[in-house]
Structures are given as structure tokens and as C-alpha cells.
Write a protein that holds these residues in place. Structure first.
Motif, short mmCIF file in Angstrom:
data_model
loop_
_atom_site.label_atom_id
_atom_site.label_comp_id
_atom_site.label_asym_id
_atom_site.label_seq_id
_atom_site.Cartn_x
_atom_site.Cartn_y
_atom_site.Cartn_z
N ALA A 16 87.08 -49.77 2.40
CA ALA A 16 86.12 -50.37 3.32
C ALA A 16 86.80 -50.86 4.59
O ALA A 16 86.26 -50.70 5.70
N LEU A 17 87.98 -51.43 4.44
CA LEU A 17 88.72 -51.92 5.60
C LEU A 17 89.14 -50.78 6.51
O LEU A 17 89.06 -50.88 7.75
N SER A 18 89.56 -49.67 5.92
CA SER A 18 89.96 -48.50 6.70
C SER A 18 88.79 -47.92 7.47
O SER A 18 88.91 -47.56 8.64
N LYS A 19 87.65 -47.83 6.81
CA LYS A 19 86.45 -47.31 7.48
C LYS A 19 86.01 -48.21 8.62
O LYS A 19 85.60 -47.74 9.68
N GLN A 20 86.09 -49.51 8.38
CA GLN A 20 85.70 -50.45 9.42
C GLN A 20 86.63 -50.36 10.62
O GLN A 20 86.18 -50.41 11.77
N ALA A 21 87.92 -50.20 10.37
CA ALA A 21 88.87 -50.07 11.46
C ALA A 21 88.59 -48.81 12.29
O ALA A 21 88.67 -48.82 13.52
N LEU A 22 88.23 -47.73 11.60
CA LEU A 22 87.90 -46.49 12.31
C LEU A 22 86.63 -46.63 13.14
O LEU A 22 86.54 -46.14 14.27
N ASN A 23 85.63 -47.30 12.58
CA ASN A 23 84.37 -47.49 13.30
C ASN A 23 84.59 -48.26 14.60
O ASN A 23 83.92 -48.01 15.61
N ASN A 24 85.54 -49.19 14.58
CA ASN A 24 85.82 -49.98 15.77
C ASN A 24 86.67 -49.23 16.78
O ASN A 24 86.66 -49.55 17.97
N ALA A 25 87.40 -48.22 16.30
CA ALA A 25 88.34 -47.52 17.18
C ALA A 25 87.80 -46.21 17.74
O ALA A 25 88.24 -45.75 18.78
N LEU A 26 86.81 -45.61 17.02
CA LEU A 26 86.33 -44.28 17.42
C LEU A 26 84.85 -44.30 17.75
O LEU A 26 84.12 -45.23 17.38
N ALA A 27 84.42 -43.24 18.39
CA ALA A 27 82.99 -43.06 18.66
C ALA A 27 82.25 -42.81 17.36
O ALA A 27 82.84 -42.40 16.36
N ALA A 28 80.95 -43.03 17.37
CA ALA A 28 80.15 -42.94 16.15
C ALA A 28 80.24 -41.57 15.49
O ALA A 28 80.42 -41.46 14.27
N ASP A 29 80.13 -40.50 16.27
CA ASP A 29 80.17 -39.14 15.71
C ASP A 29 81.52 -38.85 15.08
O ASP A 29 81.59 -38.29 13.97
N ALA A 30 82.58 -39.21 15.76
CA ALA A 30 83.92 -38.95 15.23
C ALA A 30 84.22 -39.81 14.01
O ALA A 30 84.84 -39.36 13.05
N SER A 31 83.75 -41.06 14.01
CA SER A 31 84.05 -41.96 12.90
C SER A 31 83.41 -41.49 11.60
O SER A 31 83.96 -41.70 10.52
N GLN A 32 82.25 -40.83 11.68
CA GLN A 32 81.60 -40.34 10.46
C GLN A 32 82.44 -39.29 9.77
O GLN A 32 82.54 -39.26 8.54
N VAL A 33 83.05 -38.41 10.56
CA VAL A 33 83.92 -37.39 9.98
C VAL A 33 85.14 -38.03 9.32
O VAL A 33 85.51 -37.69 8.19
#
Length: 223
Positions: free
Chosen positions: A33-50
Motif C-alpha cells: 500500500a505504501l509503494s502504491k501511494q508513493a507512485l500515485n503521488n509521483a506519477l500521473a494517474a494513467d501511468a500510476s495505474q500500470v
């Protein structure tokens, strides 16, 4: 094989072994969950889903594989060490990750075709993870065997899965509705971690079904 009885047995096991399951799986769930949250904050929505899917393929086989091994050991009245379970899971991670990727792609493709095919695929592949972990099958062999094993049990499996997913989905929706938007990072992490951990109860339920189909009733008791 009454779905209500399956759910009651699974809930009894989950509550009785909750501390062990928390210690075994929760650290990995929180890290995911922490890794996903970090990605959501660092990347655009479309890229973060991948990338979220890729993170799931990294962590999901680890805590789910460890849980399956734990369930199997406890069904035989054994008390395995957590480090041994994690070590065994690490060895089978590559094949489990491949299985998870194939299953996810098939389910997503099925859901894109008016939902029903996706539900069919999800139910038919319900036992594939257990066959891979406990019988050492390859991903494709586990998927084929799961399709065979679920014949005649489709509605029973679907009922058990829905009885878990629907309350969890409602609980998550209610929590998001009553909490302020946008959520703070700690609150979002807490909700994601709790939701992902509670979804592990589905693995307990499916394992109970797997046992009942494979073993005589007197050997299918969970401790």
C-alpha cells in the motif's frame, strides 16, 4: 458443502489464527500500500495505474503464497515458522507472479466484455493459486486443473466469493464517503492496508472450498 457453513468455518479459522496471519501478511500488505501511494503521488494517474498492477504482482504472490502455505500447515495441525513460510514463498515467487499476471489479464479482459465473462474466469481460476503452491504445478497446468476442479461447484464458489467481496466493498465505500476528501496520506494508507488485509479472508474461504473438494469431510477440518 453449504456456502454458509464454509463461511462460518473460514471465519472461525481466521479469528483463531488472526495474530499469526497479521504477523505473517500485514507487513507486506502495508509495504504494498505504501509503494502504491508513493507512485500515485509521483506519477500521473494513467501511468500510476500500470505501475500499481506491477507492484501488485511483486507483493501479492508473497503474502498470498505465505498465507496458503500457512493454511495448509494449520490444516495438518502444524505450526510453521514465519521465516520458513516466507522463504518457501520467495522460491516460488516467479511462477506465482506469472500465474497472477495471466489470471489478472484474463479477468480484466472478461470484465471488459460485459462483466459476466470476467466473473466466470475469476471463479474458474479460483483454485489455480492453491494448485501452484501446494502441488507445484506450472501456471498453465494450475489454471487448467482449476477449471476442471470447479466443474459442478460454480454457483457455490461464486456465492462464497460474493459474500466476502460485497461487505468489504460496502465497508470501503462507506469509509471513503464519511471521511473528508482529499484523504491525508496516513488515513489513505490505513484504509488501503486494512482493505487489502481483510481481502485475505477470501483466500481462507477459497482454501476451505479447495479442501472440501479434494479431501474427505473428516480430513477437511480447519484448526
Amino acid at each position: 458443502m453449504n456456502p454458509l457453513t464454509v463461511l462460518q468455518d473460514s471465519l472461525y479459522f481466521f479469528r483463531r489464527n488472526l495474530t499469526s496471519i497479521v504477523m505473517l501478511c500485514l507487513p507486506l500488505v502495508v509495504l504494498e500500500a505504501l509503494s502504491k501511494q508513493a507512485l500515485n503521488n509521483a506519477l500521473a494517474a494513467d501511468a500510476s495505474q500500470v505501475y500499481e498492477l506491477l507492484i501488485g504482482l511483486l507483493f501479492y504472490p508473497l503474502y498470498t503464497g505465505a498465507l496458503i502455505l500457512f493454511l495448509d500447515a494449520r490444516s495438518r495441525s502444524e505450526q510453521p515458522r514465519k521465516r520458513d513460510l516466507l522463504a518457501m514463498t520467495l522460491r516460488m515467487w516467479p511462477t506465482f507472479a506469472v500465474l497472477s499476471a495471466l489470471s489478472t489479464l484474463l479477468i480484466m479482459f472478461g470484465l471488459s466484455m460485459f462483466i459476466v465473462p470476467g466473473i466466470w474466469v475469476m471463479v474458474k481460476l479460483a483454485f489455480s493459486e492453491y494448485l501452484l503452491v501446494l502441488r507445484g504445478m506450472t501456471p498453465l497446468a494450475a489454471m487448467r486443473e482449476s477449471i476442471k476442479m470447479t466443474q459442478g461447484h460454480f454457483l457455490r464458489i461464486l456465492a462464497c466469493v460474493l459474500c466476502v467481496y460485497i461487505p468489504l466493498s460496502v465497508l470501503e465505500g462507506v469509509s471513503l464517503f464519511i471521511l473528508p476528501d482529499p484523504l491525508s496520506m496516513p488515513v489513505s494508507l490505513l484504509i488501503d492496508s486494512i482493505t487489502s488485509f481483510l481481502q485475505l479472508f477470501t483466500s481462507v474461504v477459497i482454501f476451505r472450498l479447495f479442501m472440501l473438494i479434494n479431501e474427505p469431510p473428516e480430513k477437511g477440518l480447519m484448526l
